[in-house]
Write a protein that holds these residues in place. Sequence first.
Motif, PDB file in Angstrom:
ATOM      1  N   LYS A   1       8.425  10.914   4.827  1.00 16.11           N
ATOM      2  CA  LYS A   1       7.594  10.139   5.751  1.00 16.11           C
ATOM      3  C   LYS A   1       6.413   9.527   4.994  1.00 16.11           C
ATOM      4  O   LYS A   1       5.784  10.179   4.169  1.00 16.11           O
ATOM      5  N   THR A   2       6.107   8.285   5.312  1.00 16.50           N
ATOM      6  CA  THR A   2       4.973   7.598   4.698  1.00 16.50           C
ATOM      7  C   THR A   2       3.822   7.536   5.698  1.00 16.50           C
ATOM      8  O   THR A   2       4.005   7.782   6.898  1.00 16.50           O
ATOM      9  N   LEU A   3       2.644   7.183   5.194  1.00 16.45           N
ATOM     10  CA  LEU A   3       1.506   6.977   6.105  1.00 16.45           C
ATOM     11  C   LEU A   3       1.830   5.900   7.128  1.00 16.45           C
ATOM     12  O   LEU A   3       1.454   6.006   8.292  1.00 16.45           O
ATOM     13  N   ARG A   4       2.533   4.881   6.687  1.00 14.83           N
ATOM     14  CA  ARG A   4       2.929   3.812   7.613  1.00 14.83           C
ATOM     15  C   ARG A   4       3.821   4.367   8.719  1.00 14.83           C
ATOM     16  O   ARG A   4       3.603   4.083   9.897  1.00 14.83           O
ATOM     17  N   ASP A   5       4.835   5.158   8.342  1.00 20.55           N
ATOM     18  CA  ASP A   5       5.739   5.752   9.336  1.00 20.55           C
ATOM     19  C   ASP A   5       4.958   6.574  10.359  1.00 20.55           C
ATOM     20  O   ASP A   5       5.150   6.428  11.576  1.00 20.55           O
ATOM     21  N   LEU A   6       4.095   7.446   9.869  1.00 15.50           N
ATOM     22  CA  LEU A   6       3.354   8.350  10.747  1.00 15.50           C
ATOM     23  C   LEU A   6       2.376   7.603  11.645  1.00 15.50           C
ATOM     24  O   LEU A   6       2.225   7.943  12.815  1.00 15.50           O
ATOM     25  N   THR A   7       1.740   6.584  11.104  1.00 13.20           N
ATOM     26  CA  THR A   7       0.770   5.824  11.876  1.00 13.20           C
ATOM     27  C   THR A   7       1.451   4.991  12.958  1.00 13.20           C
ATOM     28  O   THR A   7       0.964   4.904  14.086  1.00 13.20           O
ATOM     29  N   LEU A   8       2.601   4.407  12.625  1.00 16.36           N
ATOM     30  CA  LEU A   8       3.315   3.611  13.622  1.00 16.36           C
ATOM     31  C   LEU A   8       3.987   4.478  14.687  1.00 16.36           C
ATOM     32  O   LEU A   8       4.259   4.000  15.786  1.00 16.36           O
TER      33      LEU A   8
ATOM     34  N   PRO B   1     -12.224   4.315  -2.101  1.00 15.39           N
ATOM     35  CA  PRO B   1     -11.066   4.434  -1.201  1.00 15.39           C
ATOM     36  C   PRO B   1     -10.963   3.331  -0.150  1.00 15.39           C
ATOM     37  O   PRO B   1      -9.910   3.157   0.456  1.00 15.39           O
ATOM     38  N   ASN B   2     -12.037   2.581   0.056  1.00 12.09           N
ATOM     39  CA  ASN B   2     -12.041   1.549   1.096  1.00 12.09           C
ATOM     40  C   ASN B   2     -11.279   0.288   0.704  1.00 12.09           C
ATOM     41  O   ASN B   2     -11.119  -0.604   1.524  1.00 12.09           O
ATOM     42  N   HIS B   3     -10.804   0.196  -0.520  1.00 13.16           N
ATOM     43  CA  HIS B   3     -10.220  -1.044  -1.019  1.00 13.16           C
ATOM     44  C   HIS B   3      -8.699  -1.033  -1.083  1.00 13.16           C
ATOM     45  O   HIS B   3      -8.095  -2.015  -1.510  1.00 13.16           O
ATOM     46  N   TYR B   4      -8.061   0.049  -0.682  1.00 14.72           N
ATOM     47  CA  TYR B   4      -6.600   0.117  -0.743  1.00 14.72           C
ATOM     48  C   TYR B   4      -6.104   1.205   0.209  1.00 14.72           C
ATOM     49  O   TYR B   4      -6.894   1.998   0.731  1.00 14.72           O
ATOM     50  N   ALA B   5      -4.806   1.264   0.404  1.00 14.49           N
ATOM     51  CA  ALA B   5      -4.166   2.352   1.149  1.00 14.49           C
ATOM     52  C   ALA B   5      -2.721   2.429   0.683  1.00 14.49           C
ATOM     53  O   ALA B   5      -1.990   1.448   0.768  1.00 14.49           O
ATOM     54  N   ASP B   6      -2.339   3.574   0.151  1.00 11.01           N
ATOM     55  CA  ASP B   6      -0.960   3.764  -0.322  1.00 11.01           C
ATOM     56  C   ASP B   6      -0.051   4.107   0.860  1.00 11.01           C
ATOM     57  O   ASP B   6       0.419   5.230   1.005  1.00 11.01           O
ATOM     58  N   ILE B   7       0.181   3.115   1.696  1.00 10.45           N
ATOM     59  CA  ILE B   7       0.890   3.355   2.953  1.00 10.45           C
ATOM     60  C   ILE B   7       2.385   3.579   2.786  1.00 10.45           C
ATOM     61  O   ILE B   7       3.056   3.981   3.725  1.00 10.45           O
ATOM     62  N   ASP B   8       2.923   3.336   1.589  1.00 11.46           N
ATOM     63  CA  ASP B   8       4.367   3.456   1.408  1.00 11.46           C
ATOM     64  C   ASP B   8       4.784   4.687   0.610  1.00 11.46           C
ATOM     65  O   ASP B   8       5.961   4.874   0.338  1.00 11.46           O
TER      66      ASP B   8
ATOM     67  N   LEU C   1      -0.497  -4.949  -4.422  1.00 19.18           N
ATOM     68  CA  LEU C   1      -0.693  -3.657  -5.067  1.00 19.18           C
ATOM     69  C   LEU C   1      -1.833  -2.839  -4.476  1.00 19.18           C
ATOM     70  O   LEU C   1      -2.096  -1.730  -4.909  1.00 19.18           O
ATOM     71  N   HIS C   2      -2.492  -3.340  -3.447  1.00 22.17           N
ATOM     72  CA  HIS C   2      -3.519  -2.549  -2.776  1.00 22.17           C
ATOM     73  C   HIS C   2      -2.899  -1.677  -1.682  1.00 22.17           C
ATOM     74  O   HIS C   2      -3.594  -0.925  -1.027  1.00 22.17           O
ATOM     75  N   GLY C   3      -1.613  -1.775  -1.499  1.00 22.64           N
ATOM     76  CA  GLY C   3      -0.937  -0.961  -0.489  1.00 22.64           C
ATOM     77  C   GLY C   3       0.335  -0.345  -1.023  1.00 22.64           C
ATOM     78  O   GLY C   3       1.245  -0.025  -0.274  1.00 22.64           O
ATOM     79  N   PHE C   4       0.396  -0.141  -2.342  1.00 21.83           N
ATOM     80  CA  PHE C   4       1.624   0.311  -2.988  1.00 21.83           C
ATOM     81  C   PHE C   4       1.297   1.469  -3.910  1.00 21.83           C
ATOM     82  O   PHE C   4       0.462   1.341  -4.799  1.00 21.83           O
ATOM     83  N   TYR C   5       1.934   2.606  -3.717  1.00 21.30           N
ATOM     84  CA  TYR C   5       1.543   3.787  -4.456  1.00 21.30           C
ATOM     85  C   TYR C   5       1.894   3.767  -5.938  1.00 21.30           C
ATOM     86  O   TYR C   5       1.438   4.609  -6.695  1.00 21.30           O
ATOM     87  N   HIS C   6       2.639   2.782  -6.401  1.00 19.27           N
ATOM     88  CA  HIS C   6       2.897   2.636  -7.835  1.00 19.27           C
ATOM     89  C   HIS C   6       1.930   1.631  -8.476  1.00 19.27           C
ATOM     90  O   HIS C   6       2.169   1.165  -9.576  1.00 19.27           O
ATOM     91  N   SER C   7       0.835   1.309  -7.816  1.00 25.24           N
ATOM     92  CA  SER C   7      -0.057   0.259  -8.314  1.00 25.24           C
ATOM     93  C   SER C   7      -0.678   0.585  -9.671  1.00 25.24           C
ATOM     94  O   SER C   7      -1.027  -0.315 -10.413  1.00 25.24           O
ATOM     95  N   ASP C   8      -0.820   1.857 -10.008  1.00 23.10           N
ATOM     96  CA  ASP C   8      -1.359   2.235 -11.314  1.00 23.10           C
ATOM     97  C   ASP C   8      -0.262   2.663 -12.291  1.00 23.10           C
ATOM     98  O   ASP C   8      -0.527   3.304 -13.292  1.00 23.10           O
ATOM     99  N   GLY C   9       0.967   2.332 -12.006  1.00 25.56           N
ATOM    100  CA  GLY C   9       2.093   2.728 -12.843  1.00 25.56           C
ATOM    101  C   GLY C   9       3.087   3.526 -12.021  1.00 25.56           C
ATOM    102  O   GLY C   9       2.791   3.961 -10.917  1.00 25.56           O
ATOM    103  N   TYR C  10       4.263   3.748 -12.542  1.00 25.61           N
ATOM    104  CA  TYR C  10       5.306   4.466 -11.825  1.00 25.61           C
ATOM    105  C   TYR C  10       4.958   5.947 -11.729  1.00 25.61           C
ATOM    106  O   TYR C  10       4.646   6.589 -12.730  1.00 25.61           O
ATOM    107  N   ARG C  11       4.999   6.508 -10.531  1.00 20.67           N
ATOM    108  CA  ARG C  11       4.773   7.936 -10.322  1.00 20.67           C
ATOM    109  C   ARG C  11       6.108   8.609 -10.081  1.00 20.67           C
ATOM    110  O   ARG C  11       6.863   8.207  -9.201  1.00 20.67           O
TER     111      ARG C  11
END
Length: 181
Positions: free
Chosen positions: A85-92, A71-78, A162-172
Amino acid sequence: MTSPALETFLDVNVERISFRPDQLSPQQIRDKLSNGEFVELADVPGLVWKKTSDRVPGGRDYAQNAGPEHPNHYADIDEPDSEGKTLRDLTLAGTEFMSVENWRTWYQKNRHTDAKSQGLLPFRVWQIFGEMVRQLQAKNDTKFLCAAGVLAHYVGDACQPLHGFYHSDGYRDAKGATTKS
């Protein structure tokens, strides 16, 4: 660099931190690892810690591709939650949300119950930068250099789209099912 002394220190130690740019090739990395040669600090998180100890000395995985380092190598902030709401929205929106516990709770509520699917990259960067500051204040050049070298890996991860994008392993889709592209 504003400090000539720091610039010299990092330049002298560049091969402990990472490969020189003209030597960075996948084959050279494989050769160094398979021969048991020194692994540059910037490669330790990915090439050592994300391996099992029976394959690589110092490996932290308890099974292939499963361990505390992933988990230390990425963050699906979007990725939006059910309210958009995204993690980015909530954190900011407020510093009170900026904690590992709050991020893990958000992941749990949004169908990410496996720890390896709960990306925490910003916190790893924060943690290791803090260690660099502590070692600099303690005047421990060796530990400072070690932390700086390891931090280079995570900062590099943060720069990978792709280390910060929730579709990095394919479209969800909306239900969380993944379609590989």
